[in-house]
Motif scaffolding. Structure first.
Motif, mmCIF file in Angstrom:
data_model
loop_
_atom_site.group_PDB
_atom_site.id
_atom_site.type_symbol
_atom_site.label_atom_id
_atom_site.label_comp_id
_atom_site.label_asym_id
_atom_site.label_seq_id
_atom_site.Cartn_x
_atom_site.Cartn_y
_atom_site.Cartn_z
ATOM 1 N N VAL A 77 -4.465 -10.046 2.068
ATOM 2 C CA VAL A 77 -3.221 -10.478 2.710
ATOM 3 C C VAL A 77 -2.206 -10.923 1.652
ATOM 4 O O VAL A 77 -1.026 -10.570 1.735
ATOM 5 N N ALA A 78 -2.662 -11.657 0.658
ATOM 6 C CA ALA A 78 -1.746 -12.123 -0.385
ATOM 7 C C ALA A 78 -1.135 -10.947 -1.144
ATOM 8 O O ALA A 78 0.079 -10.906 -1.368
ATOM 9 N N MET A 79 -1.949 -9.970 -1.512
ATOM 10 C CA MET A 79 -1.439 -8.837 -2.290
ATOM 11 C C MET A 79 -0.542 -7.918 -1.466
ATOM 12 O O MET A 79 0.430 -7.382 -1.975
ATOM 13 N N LEU A 80 -0.860 -7.735 -0.206
ATOM 14 C CA LEU A 80 -0.077 -6.805 0.609
ATOM 15 C C LEU A 80 1.143 -7.441 1.257
ATOM 16 O O LEU A 80 2.054 -6.731 1.685
ATOM 17 N N SER A 81 1.172 -8.772 1.336
ATOM 18 C CA SER A 81 2.346 -9.415 1.930
ATOM 19 C C SER A 81 3.415 -9.743 0.886
ATOM 20 O O SER A 81 4.571 -9.985 1.246
ATOM 21 N N MET A 85 3.712 -2.705 6.491
ATOM 22 C CA MET A 85 2.658 -3.430 5.775
ATOM 23 C C MET A 85 2.725 -4.925 6.107
ATOM 24 O O MET A 85 1.691 -5.578 6.262
ATOM 25 N N GLY A 86 3.921 -5.465 6.239
ATOM 26 C CA GLY A 86 4.070 -6.875 6.614
ATOM 27 C C GLY A 86 3.499 -7.155 7.993
ATOM 28 O O GLY A 86 2.869 -8.191 8.222
ATOM 29 N N ARG A 87 3.709 -6.233 8.917
ATOM 30 C CA ARG A 87 3.153 -6.395 10.278
ATOM 31 C C ARG A 87 1.622 -6.331 10.237
ATOM 32 O O ARG A 87 0.947 -7.094 10.931
ATOM 33 N N VAL A 88 1.077 -5.427 9.436
ATOM 34 C CA VAL A 88 -0.382 -5.341 9.283
ATOM 35 C C VAL A 88 -0.913 -6.662 8.737
ATOM 36 O O VAL A 88 -1.936 -7.175 9.211
ATOM 37 N N CYS A 89 -0.221 -7.221 7.752
ATOM 38 C CA CYS A 89 -0.649 -8.502 7.166
ATOM 39 C C CYS A 89 -0.614 -9.631 8.186
ATOM 40 O O CYS A 89 -1.470 -10.520 8.159
ATOM 41 N N ALA A 90 0.354 -9.606 9.077
ATOM 42 C CA ALA A 90 0.419 -10.633 10.126
ATOM 43 C C ALA A 90 -0.835 -10.567 10.996
ATOM 44 O O ALA A 90 -1.437 -11.597 11.311
ATOM 45 N N TRP A 91 -1.240 -9.360 11.369
ATOM 46 C CA TRP A 91 -2.454 -9.204 12.179
ATOM 47 C C TRP A 91 -3.701 -9.553 11.382
ATOM 48 O O TRP A 91 -4.638 -10.153 11.924
ATOM 49 N N LEU A 92 -3.723 -9.188 10.094
ATOM 50 C CA LEU A 92 -4.874 -9.547 9.257
ATOM 51 C C LEU A 92 -4.999 -11.068 9.122
ATOM 52 O O LEU A 92 -6.105 -11.597 9.041
#
Length: 180
Positions: A69-73, A26-33
């Motif tokens: 991004v804030a909620m998932l990171s 999920m952190g990697r997804v947030c980086a791309w988002l």
């Protein structure tokens, strides 16, 4: 069926590893988002100041994406031990005292408060869905319940990561993946 303490500890460790792996993903997804968000904002600024055109939907998508991004990171930040803590005191404590603090914080604060917020916020998601809530601005984004759904999801993931951290505090061992 009899399970030894050692195999139970290993099973809990694997469970915590699974949570960590999902949160790390999920952190990697947030980086791309975040990259997508930066490109959206740059495109919006370029469109408005160079070509003098703008899109309400694009502007709303920017702040919606920021909220996602804030909620998932947040769970990833907790996993990586980058969350806010009074380290000036924590660093001076013995390893045993830090473990006890982590156990208490995870099981008495992080998990219960995150589960509570996730539960309470589901009402707002449901209400937004039932009302068909969307942007009040012409040209804005519809289906606001989708955005609001990230609040309970984010807090549920924080609670899950709290479980993984609590397990690691109770049963200390080296993290198998991505952690410290």
């Amino acid at each position: 069926m009899h399970m030894s303490i050692h195999s139970f500890s290993r099973a809990l460790g694997r469970f915590a590893d699974g949570i960590d792996e999902g949160i790390h993903w999920m952190g990697r997804v947030c980086a791309w988002l975040t990259l997508v968000l930066v490109l959206l904002v740059a495109g919006d600024v370029l469109a408005r100041y160079v070509w003098h055109v703008g899109s309400v939907a694009e502007q709303q998508l920017e702040w919606h994406l920021l909220a996602v991004v804030a909620m998932l990171s947040a769970p990833f930040t907790l996993q990586q031990d980058e969350h806010v803590r009074v380290d000036i005191f924590y660093q001076g404590f013995s390893e045993r005292a830090r473990r006890w603090i982590n156990i208490l914080v995870c099981f008495l604060i992080v998990i219960p408060s995150s589960v509570f917020i996730a539960y309470v916020s589901m009402r707002f998601v449901t209400m937004a869905y039932q009302m068909g809530e969307g942007s009040a601005t012409p040209g804005g984004l519809p289906d606001r319940f989708l955005l609001k759904a990230f609040v309970p999801l984010g807090f549920a993931l924080i609670a899950l990561e709290g479980v993984a951290l609590g397990i690691r505090a109770v049963i200390p061992r080296q993290r198998a993946i991505h952690g410290r």
